[in-house]
Design an enzyme around this catalytic site. Structure first.
Site, short mmCIF file in Angstrom:
data_model
loop_
_atom_site.label_atom_id
_atom_site.label_comp_id
_atom_site.label_asym_id
_atom_site.label_seq_id
_atom_site.Cartn_x
_atom_site.Cartn_y
_atom_site.Cartn_z
CG HIS A 185 -2.07 -1.08 1.22
ND1 HIS A 185 -2.24 -1.91 2.53
CD2 HIS A 185 -2.85 -1.38 0.38
CE1 HIS A 185 -3.22 -2.49 2.40
NE2 HIS A 185 -3.49 -2.57 1.02
NE ARG A 207 -3.21 -7.81 -4.37
CZ ARG A 207 -4.03 -8.22 -3.48
NH1 ARG A 207 -3.52 -8.61 -2.45
NH2 ARG A 207 -5.37 -8.24 -3.56
CB SER A 236 -4.65 -6.29 4.70
OG SER A 236 -4.16 -4.91 4.14
#
Length: 165
Positions: free
Chosen positions: A17, A90, A127
């Site tokens: 991030h 990603r 996350s």
């Protein structure tokens, strides 16, 4: 003046991030980091805690505004005069979902979305995966800023049943 937004839940902030936020900060005059408050989900960290963690990790970026938001991202952009959304991608699976979101935001608020390829060092990182690894005592150093690492370990320890502490 170009203002962009990097939206997300950031629960918690990862170095992936932070990499996208840093790259956006080199391109725009102002980067808003919009921390999503989703009343339908219970995050590990409260929105104000996530904001504090992001601010702590990004003290070197002078053109950042970090704040929480709830509702439509398009409305958030219109209210602040933000011209573009910056999203990290990603993998192809991210693109499928993010493209739909980008098209809806363009329809609702006439705001463009720019996709930034994630640094390959962080291409596997999410996350959710990070929280799972940390919960089982795995080494997450280098994957999150130091302050986030400490806060994550403390929060997980607080939530661990007493007989496992």
């Amino acid at each position: 003046m170009l203002s962009v937004v990097c939206p997300g839940s950031f629960d918690p902030l990862t170095n992936g991030h932070l990499d996208i936020i840093e790259r956006a900060s080199r391109l725009a005059d102002t980067v808003y980091v919009a921390v999503l408050h989703n009343s339908n989900k219970q995050g590990l960290f409260e929105v104000d805690e996530r904001i504090a963690l992001i601010k702590g990790a990004a003290t070197h970026l002078e053109n950042l505004v970090v704040e929480g938001f709830e509702g439509l991202l398009g409305d958030y952009c219109e209210q602040r005069g933000i011209g573009a959304i910056v999203k990290g991608i990603r993998a192809v699976s991210d693109f499928d979902y993010e493209l739909q979101m980008a098209q809806m935001n363009h329809r609702l608020a006439d705001v463009d979305t720019f996709f930034v390829a994630t640094n390959p060092v962080y291409s596997f990182l999410s996350s959710s995966l990070l929280k799972e690894v940390a919960a089982y005592g795995g080494d997450i150093s280098g994957l999150v800023p130091d302050g986030v690492d400490a806060a994550l370990r403390q929060r997980l320890a607080e939530r661990r049943p007493r007989d496992q502490k």
